[in-house]
Design an enzyme around this catalytic site. Structure first.
Site, PDB file in Angstrom:
ATOM      1  N   TYR A  77      -1.354  -0.770  10.721  1.00  0.00           N
ATOM      2  CA  TYR A  77      -2.467  -1.840   8.433  1.00  0.00           C
ATOM      3  C   TYR A  77      -0.460  -1.459   7.963  1.00  0.00           C
ATOM      4  O   TYR A  77      -0.082  -2.537   6.766  1.00  0.00           O
ATOM      5  CB  TYR A  77      -2.922  -0.460   8.272  1.00  0.00           C
ATOM      6  CG  TYR A  77      -3.425  -0.847   6.542  1.00  0.00           C
ATOM      7  CD1 TYR A  77      -3.841  -2.208   6.341  1.00  0.00           C
ATOM      8  CD2 TYR A  77      -3.005  -0.232   5.469  1.00  0.00           C
ATOM      9  CE1 TYR A  77      -3.680  -2.315   4.882  1.00  0.00           C
ATOM     10  CE2 TYR A  77      -3.380  -0.224   4.172  1.00  0.00           C
ATOM     11  CZ  TYR A  77      -3.530  -1.761   3.417  1.00  0.00           C
ATOM     12  OH  TYR A  77      -3.855  -1.807   2.166  1.00  0.00           O
ATOM     13  N   SER A 107       0.843  -1.162  -0.323  1.00  0.00           N
ATOM     14  CA  SER A 107      -0.040  -0.050  -0.186  1.00  0.00           C
ATOM     15  C   SER A 107       1.221   1.073  -0.079  1.00  0.00           C
ATOM     16  O   SER A 107       2.396   1.274   0.668  1.00  0.00           O
ATOM     17  CB  SER A 107      -0.711  -0.304   1.565  1.00  0.00           C
ATOM     18  OG  SER A 107      -1.708   0.970   1.460  1.00  0.00           O
TER      19      SER A 107
END
Length: 245
Positions: A149, A136
């Site tokens: 995350y 990401s």
């Protein structure tokens, strides 16, 4: 052009029932790969596989080592492994629940480590393989509310680069793809609680639009071909210019 086909290759896509995973699976299948859609959501994985020639679906729960092991036993030889599955729980770090950290660590990092450990030896023995880790842009640049995350997805950078070095002589490449803001059902659900969020995000992107699952899938598929055989150990963003390096 030569070197862009994957005929006869077996490709596993984790999280293949989701929007980005399904797009990756479709592109790999279009290049001739036999795709295995691996997902904890078996009914939707089967639906995704049904629309692709030569594809099949297998269940896997990346948070459960026993499930990962069973998947490894069931799938057979694999040439391409795309680690696309992930879990994100958005909450300010100081208010976050350590139980959520554990889940994200298990799915986003430990699961890929376990599955790679099972499938990589076959690639090196056969002298060809592709590992692609979908991380990401939030892991590269930070993202509010996604501390745990981002930390787990950032762990994929070190894993991928290490594997790139260790497996290079066997002609196995290992790379990371980092999606930026991408128009998925998950993002749309989040935006329901904040009207105008999607438009606000798009205005902050140099290309002035959200990414699509197909934008991500195109790069992943290319990295799996022989045309990308000299690309390894790299981290590449698909973000419309949000992240530039």
């Amino acid at each position: 052009m030569d070197g862009l086909r994957l005929d006869g290759r077996v490709a596993v896509v984790t999280g293949g029932a989701g929007a980005i995973g399904a797009a990756i699976a479709a592109d790999l299948a279009a290049l001739g790969a036999h795709v295995v859609i691996a997902d904890v959501d078996l009914p939707n994985a089967e639906k995704a596989a049904a629309g692709l020639p030569g594809a099949r679906a297998l269940p896997v729960d990346l948070a459960a080592p026993a499930s990962v092991g069973a998947f490894g036993d069931a799938v057979g030889p694999v040439d391409i492994l795309v680690h696309n599955a992930g879990v994100s729980i958005v909450e300010p770090f100081t208010e976050s629940d350590p139980a959520h950290w554990d889940l994200m660590w298990q799915v986003n990092l430990r699961g890929p480590m376990l599955l790679t450990k099972l499938l990589l030896p076959g690639m090196t023995a056969r002298g060809w393989g592709r590992l692609v880790f979908v991380s990401s842009d939030g892991a590269r640049a930070g993202s509010g509310g996604e501390g745990a995350y981002a930390a787990t997805k950032a762990g994929l950078f070190g894993l991928a680069k290490t594997l790139a070095r260790e497996a290079a002589r066997a002609h196995v490449t290992s790379n990371v793809v980092c999606p930026g803001p991408t128009d998925t059902p998950m993002l749309r659900r989040v935006s329901e609680a904040e009207p105008g969020l999607v438009d606000k995000i798009a205005r902050g992107i140099p290309l002035r639009r959200l990414g699509t699952p197909a934008d991500v899938a195109g790069l992943v598929a290319y990295l799996c071909t022989d045309r990308a055989a000299y690309i390894t150990g790299q981290t590449l963003s698909v973000s419309g210019g949000v992240t530039m390096q």
